[in-house]
Design an enzyme around this catalytic site. Structure first.
Site, PDB file in Angstrom:
ATOM      1  N   LEU A  65      39.704  39.239  28.112  1.00 56.19           N
ATOM      2  CA  LEU A  65      38.814  39.136  26.977  1.00 56.19           C
ATOM      3  C   LEU A  65      38.273  37.790  26.852  1.00 56.19           C
ATOM      4  CD1 LEU A  65      41.589  40.908  24.472  1.00 56.19           C
ATOM      5  CD2 LEU A  65      39.420  41.743  25.314  1.00 56.19           C
ATOM      6  N   ARG A  66      38.728  36.916  27.797  1.00 49.57           N
ATOM      7  CA  ARG A  66      37.905  35.406  27.886  1.00 49.57           C
ATOM      8  C   ARG A  66      38.142  34.526  26.747  1.00 49.57           C
ATOM      9  NH1 ARG A  66      37.408  36.610  33.093  1.00 49.57           N
ATOM     10  NH2 ARG A  66      35.424  37.763  33.882  1.00 49.57           N
ATOM     11  N   HIS A 183      48.016  39.790  41.858  1.00 44.74           N
ATOM     12  CA  HIS A 183      46.541  39.989  42.716  1.00 44.74           C
ATOM     13  C   HIS A 183      46.646  39.841  44.004  1.00 44.74           C
ATOM     14  CE1 HIS A 183      42.068  39.174  42.389  1.00 44.74           C
ATOM     15  NE2 HIS A 183      42.566  38.463  43.677  1.00 44.74           N
ATOM     16  N   HIS A 236      44.851  46.370  40.563  1.00 38.24           N
ATOM     17  CA  HIS A 236      43.572  46.714  41.455  1.00 38.24           C
ATOM     18  C   HIS A 236      43.731  47.142  42.695  1.00 38.24           C
ATOM     19  CE1 HIS A 236      43.156  42.607  42.029  1.00 38.24           C
ATOM     20  NE2 HIS A 236      42.560  42.517  40.772  1.00 38.24           N
ATOM     21  N   ASN A 282      35.973  41.501  42.695  1.00 30.92           N
ATOM     22  CA  ASN A 282      37.360  41.246  43.390  1.00 30.92           C
ATOM     23  C   ASN A 282      38.321  42.254  42.940  1.00 30.92           C
ATOM     24  OD1 ASN A 282      39.559  40.065  44.357  1.00 30.92           O
ATOM     25  ND2 ASN A 282      39.195  38.072  43.780  1.00 30.92           N
ATOM     26  N   ASP A 309      40.285  46.514  34.506  1.00 35.97           N
ATOM     27  CA  ASP A 309      39.745  45.015  35.184  1.00 35.97           C
ATOM     28  C   ASP A 309      38.579  44.743  34.450  1.00 35.97           C
ATOM     29  OD1 ASP A 309      39.942  42.722  36.193  1.00 35.97           O
ATOM     30  OD2 ASP A 309      39.518  43.380  38.237  1.00 35.97           O
ATOM     31  N   HIS A 313      30.873  38.840  32.196  1.00 32.91           N
ATOM     32  CA  HIS A 313      30.309  37.701  32.421  1.00 32.91           C
ATOM     33  C   HIS A 313      29.049  37.569  31.860  1.00 32.91           C
ATOM     34  CE1 HIS A 313      32.910  36.610  35.611  1.00 32.91           C
ATOM     35  NE2 HIS A 313      32.884  37.777  36.068  1.00 32.91           N
TER      36      HIS A 313
END
Length: 434
Positions: A65-66, A183, A236, A282, A309, A313
Site C-alpha cells: 500500500l506504500r 521472500h 510469491h 521480483n 503482490d 509504482h
C-alpha cells in the site's frame, strides 16, 4: 425518545453460491440472515444477480500500500479502493514502507488508516528485522501486542538470508502462533539479475536470475521451520523446483504454506523480449514449464493461496530503460479475472476452490477473524458477486489504483466484480465504487 434504526437489508436474488444452483441471499445489519428461494424483498435493496457467482470476500495476504512514505505510488485509501474494486474485503499490507513497519507505532498507523478508508479491512504485516536490514530482529512481540494485532511478519522485498536470524524469528513467533513470510531470494546468486536465467536471458544478454536462488532459500527455511516447529509461509513462489520442495515439506506434515501471484500463473519470460519494463518483477517471470507447474500445484493444494503482490509504482519508475526500472506490477483489480482465465476456464479449479485459495486459506494463514468465512446464515456478510461471462480488454485508465503498471494492458480477460460487500455495506455496486 430516540427512534429505532431502520435495519440495513439487502436481498441478492438468484446468485450461484460458489457456482452452485441459484439462490437468494438476505443480508441484514452486516450478517447473512437467510438463504433460500423466493425470499421476500420487503424493505430490502434488491440486487438481481441473474446467476452470477457469489463468493466470500477475497483476502489478499500480500499487498503493497506504500503508505507511509511513497504516497506518490499508492496510499491506504487508493489501495483499498482498488482492493474493493477487485472483490477484496481484506488485505495484508507489507512492511517495506518509509519508515519501515518494524515498530508498534508504524503498524498501528497503517491499521488506523485502513479503518478510516472504509473500503476494506487492512491488516499490517510487520517487518522481521529492523529496517529490513537483516541484522537484528524487529519488535515482533510489541507489534503483535499492539492494536494492530500483527501475526504475520515479512521483510518482503528483501530476503532474511541469515540462517541464525531466520531461526530466531521462527522461534519468537511460535509463542503466539505467528508466521514468518519469507521472500526467497539468495542475494549473492541474484546480484545484478534482471530476468529469469535461461535461454531468453542468454539471447538478450541480460543477467539471469536462477531458479536455484529461490529454491535454495526455500529448502533451508522449510528445514528450519521443521526444526523449530513453527509456521513458515513462502511468498510469491515461482518455479517448478520450489513447488516440489513445498510438496515434500507438506508430505512431512511440516507447517509450511505457500502463495503464487496471478502474473506467475499467466505470464512467461518470453515477454521480456519486448524490453517493456512493465514485465520486470521480483521474482522474475519464469518459463512456460514453471507456469504449468504452478497451476497444477495451486489446483492440487500444494500452493495454498493466490496473493497479488500488488506493487504500485509511479509512471517515471517504469517509463524508462529496462535496467533502471523498478520491479513490480499492480494486481488487485485484475487478480480474480486472471485466476478465472488460468484456473477456472481451463477446468483446473471450480469456484469452490477459488473461494478457498483466495478467501478461506489466506484468512486462515493470517489469522484474520471475520474474513474467509462460509457464505452461510449467521456469517459476516463479506461478499463478492462476480459476472463470469463478462469479457473485456484491460484498460488501466479505468483503474482506481494510483498507479498504472499493469502487465495486462490491452489483453482480454474474463470476469467482472459487480458488487463487493464489507459487513453488508456495498463498497462496489454495478462495477463502480460506492
Amino acid at each position: 425518545m430516540s427512534e429505532t434504526p431502520t435495519p440495513r437489508r439487502t436481498l441478492i436474488k438468484g446468485a450461484k453460491i460458489l457456482g452452485g444452483r441459484p439462490q437468494d441471499v438476505l443480508v441484514e445489519n452486516g450478517t447473512i440472515a437467510e438463504i433460500g428461494s423466493g425470499l421476500p424483498a420487503a424493505g430490502a435493496t434488491v440486487i438481481e444477480a441473474d446467476g452470477r457467482i457469489l463468493l466470500p470476500g477475497l483476502v489478499d495476504l500480500h499487498t503493497h500500500l506504500r503508505e507511509p512514505g511513497r504516497e506518490d505510488s499508492e496510499t491506504v485509501l487508493t489501495g483499498t479502493r482498488a482492493a474493493a474494486a477487485g472483490g477484496y474485503t481484506a488485505v495484508h499490507a507489507m512492511a517495506n514502507t518509509f519508515p519501515v513497519a518494524d515498530t508498534a507505532g508504524v503498524v498501528e498507523q497503517v491499521w488506523r488508516l485502513g479503518r478510516e478508508s472504509g473500503y476494506c479491512d487492512v491488516q499490517p504485516i510487520g517487518a522481521v528485522t529492523v529496517g529490513l536490514g537483516g541484522k537484528q530482529l524487529a519488535e515482533l512481540g510489541a507489534m503483535h501486542d499492539s492494536a494492530a494485532g500483527v501475526t504475520v511478519f515479512s521483510d518482503d522485498g528483501k530476503c532474511v538470508d541469515d540462517a541464525v536470524i531466520m531461526r530466531r524469528a521462527l522461534e519468537y513467533v511460535k509463542a503466539f502462533d505467528g508466521v514468518i513470510a519469507q521472500h526467497a531470494q539468495e542475494p549473492r546468486l541474484t546480484e545484478g539479475a534482471q530476468m529469469n536465467e535461461g535461454a531468453v536471458s542468454a539471447e538478450l544478454g541480460l543477467t539471469g536470475w536462477p531458479a536455484v536462488a529461490e529454491e535454495s532459500i526455500i529448502a533451508r527455511d522449510i528445514l528450519l521451520a521443521a526444526h523449530v516447529g513453527s509456521r513458515l509461509h513462502i511468498c510469491h513462489l515461482s518455479t517448478a523446483g520450489s513447488v516440489e520442495l513445498v510438496r515434500w515439506a507438506k508430505s512431512k506434515g511440516w507447517r509450511v504454506t505457500a502463495e503464487v501471484t496471478p502474473h506467475h500463473l499467466l505470464l512467461t519470460d518470453e515477454l521480456v523480449r519486448s524490453y517493456d519494463p512493465v514485465y520486470k518483477v521480483n521474482p522474475p517471470l519464469r518459463t512456460e514449464t514453471d507456469v504449468l507447474a504452478l497451476r497444477e500445484a495451486l489446483a492440487d493444494g500444494t500452493i495454498d493461496i493466490v496473493a497479488t503482490d500488488h506493487a504500485p509504482h509511479p509512471h517515471e519508475d517504469k517509463d524508462c530503460e529496462w535496467g533502471a526500472a523498478a520491479m513490480g506490477m499492480i494486481g488487485l483489480e485484475t487478480a480474480l479475472s486472471v485466476v478465472q482465465h488460468t484456473m477456472v476456464d481451463t477446468g483446473l479449479m471450480d469456484w469452490g476452490k477459488v473461494a478457498d485459495r483466495m478467501s478461506y486459506a489466506p484468512a486462515a494463514i493470517g489469522r484474520l477473524a471475520g474474513h474467509g468465512r462460509p457464505v452461510a446464515v449467521g456469517e459476516p456478510a463479506n461478499l463478492t458477486l462476480v459476472d463470469p461471462a463478462y469479457r473485456s480488454l484491460v484498460d488501466p485508465a479505468g483503474f482506481v489504483s494510483r498507479s498504472r503498471n499493469t502487465p495486462y494492458k490491452g489483453r482480454e480477460l474474463p470476469g467482472r466484480v459487480t458488487h463487493t460487500f464489507l459487513r453488508g455495506r456495498a463498497t462496489v455496486t454495478d462495477g463502480n465504487l460506492t
